[in-house]
Design a protein around this motif. Structure first.
Motif, PDB file in Angstrom:
ATOM      1  N   GLU A 120     -65.955 126.307  12.897  1.00 22.29           N
ATOM      2  CA  GLU A 120     -64.843 127.090  12.353  1.00 22.29           C
ATOM      3  C   GLU A 120     -65.360 127.975  11.231  1.00 22.29           C
ATOM      4  OE1 GLU A 120     -60.296 126.021  11.417  1.00 22.29           O
ATOM      5  OE2 GLU A 120     -61.718 125.084  10.031  1.00 22.29           O
ATOM      6  N   VAL A 121     -64.989 129.244  11.281  1.00 21.68           N
ATOM      7  CA  VAL A 121     -65.368 130.169  10.216  1.00 21.68           C
ATOM      8  C   VAL A 121     -64.612 129.814   8.943  1.00 21.68           C
ATOM      9  CG1 VAL A 121     -65.261 132.569   9.452  1.00 21.68           C
ATOM     10  CG2 VAL A 121     -65.970 132.045  11.778  1.00 21.68           C
ATOM     11  N   ASP A 122     -65.330 129.686   7.849  1.00 25.67           N
ATOM     12  CA  ASP A 122     -64.727 129.346   6.557  1.00 25.67           C
ATOM     13  C   ASP A 122     -64.045 130.580   6.001  1.00 25.67           C
ATOM     14  OD1 ASP A 122     -64.010 128.081   4.261  1.00 25.67           O
ATOM     15  OD2 ASP A 122     -65.969 128.229   3.306  1.00 25.67           O
ATOM     16  N   THR A 123     -62.734 130.694   6.254  1.00 27.64           N
ATOM     17  CA  THR A 123     -61.989 131.878   5.823  1.00 27.64           C
ATOM     18  C   THR A 123     -62.062 132.102   4.318  1.00 27.64           C
ATOM     19  OG1 THR A 123     -60.492 131.643   7.718  1.00 27.64           O
ATOM     20  CG2 THR A 123     -59.735 133.010   5.884  1.00 27.64           C
ATOM     21  N   PRO A 124     -61.943 131.060   3.458  1.00 18.41           N
ATOM     22  CA  PRO A 124     -62.079 131.301   2.014  1.00 18.41           C
ATOM     23  C   PRO A 124     -63.401 131.948   1.627  1.00 18.41           C
ATOM     24  CG  PRO A 124     -61.098 129.151   2.394  1.00 18.41           C
ATOM     25  CD  PRO A 124     -61.537 129.668   3.721  1.00 18.41           C
ATOM     26  N   SER A 125     -64.508 131.586   2.312  1.00 17.19           N
ATOM     27  CA  SER A 125     -65.791 132.211   1.978  1.00 17.19           C
ATOM     28  C   SER A 125     -65.816 133.676   2.409  1.00 17.19           C
ATOM     29  CB  SER A 125     -66.936 131.447   2.641  1.00 17.19           C
ATOM     30  OG  SER A 125     -66.950 131.653   4.040  1.00 17.19           O
ATOM     31  N   VAL A 126     -65.143 133.999   3.531  1.00 18.97           N
ATOM     32  CA  VAL A 126     -65.045 135.396   3.959  1.00 18.97           C
ATOM     33  C   VAL A 126     -64.272 136.200   2.916  1.00 18.97           C
ATOM     34  CG1 VAL A 126     -64.144 136.955   5.724  1.00 18.97           C
ATOM     35  CG2 VAL A 126     -65.202 134.793   6.401  1.00 18.97           C
ATOM     36  N   ARG A 167     -65.719 139.133   0.428  1.00 19.27           N
ATOM     37  CA  ARG A 167     -65.116 140.474   0.423  1.00 19.27           C
ATOM     38  C   ARG A 167     -64.630 140.856  -0.970  1.00 19.27           C
ATOM     39  NH1 ARG A 167     -65.201 145.389   0.678  1.00 19.27           N
ATOM     40  NH2 ARG A 167     -63.249 146.499   1.068  1.00 19.27           N
ATOM     41  N   VAL A 168     -64.072 139.900  -1.713  1.00 17.66           N
ATOM     42  CA  VAL A 168     -63.606 140.189  -3.071  1.00 17.66           C
ATOM     43  C   VAL A 168     -64.783 140.569  -3.970  1.00 17.66           C
ATOM     44  CG1 VAL A 168     -62.601 139.140  -5.140  1.00 17.66           C
ATOM     45  CG2 VAL A 168     -61.521 138.780  -2.917  1.00 17.66           C
ATOM     46  N   GLU A 169     -65.895 139.861  -3.831  1.00 16.57           N
ATOM     47  CA  GLU A 169     -67.069 140.186  -4.640  1.00 16.57           C
ATOM     48  C   GLU A 169     -67.623 141.564  -4.279  1.00 16.57           C
ATOM     49  OE1 GLU A 169     -69.701 136.974  -3.910  1.00 16.57           O
ATOM     50  OE2 GLU A 169     -68.625 135.552  -5.212  1.00 16.57           O
ATOM     51  N   ALA A 170     -67.632 141.867  -2.983  1.00 22.86           N
ATOM     52  CA  ALA A 170     -68.079 143.201  -2.569  1.00 22.86           C
ATOM     53  C   ALA A 170     -67.134 144.272  -3.077  1.00 22.86           C
ATOM     54  CB  ALA A 170     -68.190 143.261  -1.048  1.00 22.86           C
ATOM     55  N   LEU A 171     -65.831 143.966  -3.079  1.00 22.95           N
ATOM     56  CA  LEU A 171     -64.846 144.916  -3.583  1.00 22.95           C
ATOM     57  C   LEU A 171     -65.054 145.172  -5.075  1.00 22.95           C
ATOM     58  CD1 LEU A 171     -62.291 146.603  -3.117  1.00 22.95           C
ATOM     59  CD2 LEU A 171     -60.933 144.545  -3.488  1.00 22.95           C
ATOM     60  N   ALA A 188     -57.770 135.473  -6.449  1.00 19.48           N
ATOM     61  CA  ALA A 188     -57.922 134.768  -5.172  1.00 19.48           C
ATOM     62  C   ALA A 188     -58.112 135.730  -4.013  1.00 19.48           C
ATOM     63  CB  ALA A 188     -56.716 133.870  -4.919  1.00 19.48           C
ATOM     64  N   LYS A 189     -57.359 136.825  -3.997  1.00 25.26           N
ATOM     65  CA  LYS A 189     -57.429 137.771  -2.884  1.00 25.26           C
ATOM     66  C   LYS A 189     -57.608 139.203  -3.360  1.00 25.26           C
ATOM     67  CE  LYS A 189     -54.748 135.156   0.527  1.00 25.26           C
ATOM     68  NZ  LYS A 189     -53.614 135.203   1.487  1.00 25.26           N
ATOM     69  N   GLY A 190     -58.273 139.393  -4.471  1.00 25.41           N
ATOM     70  CA  GLY A 190     -58.484 140.752  -4.933  1.00 25.41           C
ATOM     71  C   GLY A 190     -59.094 140.789  -6.317  1.00 25.41           C
ATOM     72  N   VAL A 191     -59.063 141.964  -6.909  1.00 25.77           N
ATOM     73  CA  VAL A 191     -59.599 142.167  -8.257  1.00 25.77           C
ATOM     74  C   VAL A 191     -58.544 142.852  -9.116  1.00 25.77           C
ATOM     75  CG1 VAL A 191     -61.984 142.318  -7.434  1.00 25.77           C
ATOM     76  CG2 VAL A 191     -60.625 144.396  -7.656  1.00 25.77           C
ATOM     77  N   GLN A 192     -58.663 142.653 -10.399  1.00 23.53           N
ATOM     78  CA  GLN A 192     -57.729 143.263 -11.348  1.00 23.53           C
ATOM     79  C   GLN A 192     -58.518 143.888 -12.494  1.00 23.53           C
ATOM     80  OE1 GLN A 192     -54.000 141.246 -12.494  1.00 23.53           O
ATOM     81  NE2 GLN A 192     -54.707 141.387 -14.613  1.00 23.53           N
ATOM     82  N   LEU A 193     -58.100 145.067 -12.935  1.00 22.66           N
ATOM     83  CA  LEU A 193     -58.731 145.761 -14.037  1.00 22.66           C
ATOM     84  C   LEU A 193     -57.666 146.506 -14.843  1.00 22.66           C
ATOM     85  CD1 LEU A 193     -60.108 149.082 -12.694  1.00 22.66           C
ATOM     86  CD2 LEU A 193     -59.573 147.268 -11.076  1.00 22.66           C
ATOM     87  N   ARG A 194     -58.069 146.905 -16.041  1.00 20.65           N
ATOM     88  CA  ARG A 194     -57.128 147.617 -16.922  1.00 20.65           C
ATOM     89  C   ARG A 194     -57.783 148.900 -17.398  1.00 20.65           C
ATOM     90  NH1 ARG A 194     -55.835 147.457 -22.534  1.00 20.65           N
ATOM     91  NH2 ARG A 194     -53.668 148.058 -22.904  1.00 20.65           N
ATOM     92  N   LEU A 254     -56.350 142.241  -1.173  1.00 23.12           N
ATOM     93  CA  LEU A 254     -56.614 142.215   0.265  1.00 23.12           C
ATOM     94  C   LEU A 254     -55.328 141.940   1.030  1.00 23.12           C
ATOM     95  CD1 LEU A 254     -59.912 140.117   0.407  1.00 23.12           C
ATOM     96  CD2 LEU A 254     -59.680 142.592   0.287  1.00 23.12           C
ATOM     97  N   THR A 255     -55.160 142.619   2.167  1.00 28.50           N
ATOM     98  CA  THR A 255     -53.990 142.389   3.010  1.00 28.50           C
ATOM     99  C   THR A 255     -54.274 141.259   4.000  1.00 28.50           C
ATOM    100  OG1 THR A 255     -54.699 144.008   4.653  1.00 28.50           O
ATOM    101  CG2 THR A 255     -53.356 144.814   2.817  1.00 28.50           C
ATOM    102  N   ASP A 256     -53.212 140.613   4.464  1.00 25.95           N
ATOM    103  CA  ASP A 256     -53.388 139.540   5.459  1.00 25.95           C
ATOM    104  C   ASP A 256     -53.986 140.076   6.753  1.00 25.95           C
ATOM    105  OD1 ASP A 256     -52.356 137.701   3.693  1.00 25.95           O
ATOM    106  OD2 ASP A 256     -50.307 137.837   4.473  1.00 25.95           O
ATOM    107  N   ALA A 257     -53.534 141.291   7.150  1.00 26.56           N
ATOM    108  CA  ALA A 257     -54.084 141.896   8.370  1.00 26.56           C
ATOM    109  C   ALA A 257     -55.566 142.189   8.206  1.00 26.56           C
ATOM    110  CB  ALA A 257     -53.323 143.170   8.716  1.00 26.56           C
ATOM    111  N   GLY A 258     -55.948 142.644   7.011  1.00 29.33           N
ATOM    112  CA  GLY A 258     -57.357 142.920   6.754  1.00 29.33           C
ATOM    113  C   GLY A 258     -58.199 141.659   6.784  1.00 29.33           C
ATOM    114  N   ILE A 259     -57.657 140.565   6.222  1.00 32.31           N
ATOM    115  CA  ILE A 259     -58.392 139.284   6.237  1.00 32.31           C
ATOM    116  C   ILE A 259     -58.569 138.790   7.666  1.00 32.31           C
ATOM    117  CG2 ILE A 259     -58.264 136.863   5.569  1.00 32.31           C
ATOM    118  CD1 ILE A 259     -56.870 137.762   3.006  1.00 32.31           C
ATOM    119  N   ASP A 260     -57.481 138.870   8.473  1.00 29.26           N
ATOM    120  CA  ASP A 260     -57.577 138.426   9.878  1.00 29.26           C
ATOM    121  C   ASP A 260     -58.607 139.244  10.644  1.00 29.26           C
ATOM    122  OD1 ASP A 260     -55.656 136.525   9.422  1.00 29.26           O
ATOM    123  OD2 ASP A 260     -54.006 137.716  10.216  1.00 29.26           O
TER     124      ASP A 260
END
Length: 531
Positions: A63-69, A73-77, A100-106, A152-158
């Motif tokens: 099984e592909v470890d979705t959290p690692s994917v 992706r978040v680190e690459a973003l 958890a599913k993205g990055v935040q900046l100010r 990240l969007t759910d469709a993008g993660i899938d």
């Protein structure tokens, strides 16, 4: 009816002999088959490949470890955002925070924010087209007080998980093929799982080690213990003279493992220890040469899956585009590492959710059970045809034997795998094959009872039954094709043998039976039909 061209008779006999030659190696022991191949290399020596349920082997569900994917992706973003803002010299407050599913900046300055937002939205490129349109990778949301979130969007993660599965299948296939196994079955199961079946491999642990390792190879410089913690990380390192420990390694990757073009196991010329010799492509060779030239005297860490396997000191520039990995390997360990490096790294972490080893004894029991079923079915069918149709039943039984022979011959040619459901499909086609003969013979009976001559009854019976035979077999072949296209594993095994059986039954029941009856009529010149 009686005018059967000699070339047709010769071609049928020749085709049967070729089929016999193709099937004979499957009936011989492995040692005899290998000796035959050496003595007469021009003879066919391929045998029918037995599936996991017939010869035993290893079965693993990954099984592909979705959290690692998502994390990758978040680190690459984050890196993409940092690079984009650095190009436009946009000032941030508090840096770029990971969520958890993205990055935040100010971005407190409105002018900088107005300049940065279009650039950030350009990073959200569609991953590809689907039935509903393009799949968006992430969204850019602007909040209060200059806060910007890229989520990240759910469709993008899938979509990324599906892509990771597709890439992983190709990598796993290269790894398993390098082990020298025969006909592995590697396929997708659902959205995020991969099924791996390797017939004949009884070492399940070795298979798990090969499949579960990401094989992410990196070349980094060993850092100073007093360096900035943001630039250095501690990685585990085992050294025979010192035992287990850690080394500070720079986070910056000097050369990527993706630039490797080859990796082969070997032995160190000085210590005779197993090592792995590797070679870079042009880009990797240039980078490797530049790094070693600029850092002579410094230790260079070779990192595999976040573990240091070797940390040699750079004695001089290495400009040949090749190198060596040493790390207290065993011979098998060096070979397995070379396999992993040649196949490439997995795009995501894989977790084993199910494993099973089928022993050869169980496979032998399955083969014996399948043989008994086939023998009983064949005896009953042969006996029925003999009792019901006499000499014509003999012709049908001969055609049935050739029909089974052709199925196995085609399986050898196609390299198809014979499974227990495949044997069931062959047993099923035994009835299908004689069904065509029954249609022909009953039609001949009807024509004879209506007052036609023997020759007219034979000719009309074959012609009028042919359309019915084609219709019924086409329908069944379509069903077999659907089972093959949409099924998996055992269902496909059944579909392959069923499809081949349908094709060969048309040839044997119509063409071969007609030839034998034509030759019999010319020889006997009967006055009464024997059915």
């Amino acid at each position: 009816m009686i005018r059967y061209a000699p070339w047709k008779v010769a071609s049928i006999i020749l085709g049967t002999l070729v089929a016999i030659l193709l099937v004979i190696p499957s009936l011989l022991p492995v040692s005899t088959r290998e000796s035959l191949a050496r003595a007469a290399p021009w003879l066919p020596a391929r045998a029918i490949v037995l599936g996991l349920d017939l010869q035993g082997g290893a079965h693993v569900l990954l099984e592909v470890d979705t959290p690692s994917v998502v994390r990758s992706r978040v680190e690459a973003l984050r890196d993409d955002v940092r690079r984009a803002l650095r190009e436009d010299q946009v000032k941030l407050t508090g840096g770029i925070g990971l969520q958890a599913k993205g990055v935040q900046l100010r971005i407190p300055d409105p002018a900088d924010r107005a300049k940065a937002l279009p650039k950030l939205r350009q990073l959200a490129q569609p991953l590809g087209a689907s039935l509903t349109g393009a799949v968006s990778d992430f969204t850019v949301n602007e909040g209060d007080d200059g806060v910007v979130q890229l989520m990240l969007t759910d469709a993008g993660i899938d979509a990324r998980v599906r892509r990771a599965v597709d890439q992983s299948i190709e990598v796993l296939r290269r790894r398993v093929d390098a082990l020298g196994t025969t006909e592995p079955n590697i396929q997708r199961e659902g959205n995020d799982r991969i099924l791996v079946e390797v017939p004949g491999l009884q070492d399940a642990q070795r298979l798990k080690d090969i499949l579960g390792t990401t094989a992410k190879l990196e070349f980094r410089l060993v850092g100073d213990s007093g360096a900035n913690p943001g630039d250095v990380e501690q990685l585990p390192y085992y050294k025979a003279s010192e035992g287990s420990g850690t080394l500070p390694v720079e986070k910056r990757v000097m050369v990527q493992g993706e630039d490797l073009t080859d990796a082969q196991p070997g032995f160190d010329s000085r210590t005779s220890e197993p090592v792995v010799n590797f070679r870079f492509n042009l880009r990797g060779g240039q980078q490797f040469g530049q790094v070693t030239a600029e850092n002579v005297g410094k230790p260079f860490a070779i990192v595999l899956d976040e573990k240091i396997v070797s940390a040699p000191r750079i004695l001089g520039p290495i400009t040949g585009g090749s190198g060596q990995i040493s790390g207290n390997f065993t011979v098998q360990g060096a070979n397995d590492l070379a396999v992993l490096l040649r196949a490439g790294a997995l795009p995501a972490k894989l977790t084993i959710v199910e494993e099973r080893t089928v022993g050869p004894g169980l496979g032998e029991d399955s083969i014996n059970a399948g043989k008994r079923a086939a023998y009983v079915a064949a005896i009953l069918v042969l006996g029925y045809m003999l009792l019901t149709y006499g000499v014509f039943g003999v012709f049908a039984d001969i055609a049935l034997g050739v029909h089974i022979l052709l199925i196995f011959a085609f399986m050898v040619l196609l390299g198809a795998t014979l499974t227990l459901p495949g044997i069931a499909g062959i047993v099923f086609t035994i009835g299908v094959a004689v069904d065509a003969n029954v249609l022909i013979y009953e039609r001949i009976r009807e024509e004879a009872h209506s007052g036609r001559s023997i020759l007219q009854s034979l000719d009309t019976g074959f012609k009028r039954a042919f359309a019915t035979i084609i219709d019924s077999n086409v329908t069944m072949f379509v069903a077999a094709a659907i089972l093959y296209l949409f099924g998996s594993g055992p269902v496909r095994g059944f579909a392959v043998s069923l499809g081949l059986g349908i094709l060969t039954s048309v040839v044997t029941a119509v063409t071969m039976t007609r030839m034998m009856i034509a030759l019999w009529y010319r020889w006997k010149r009967p006055t009464v039909l024997p059915i």
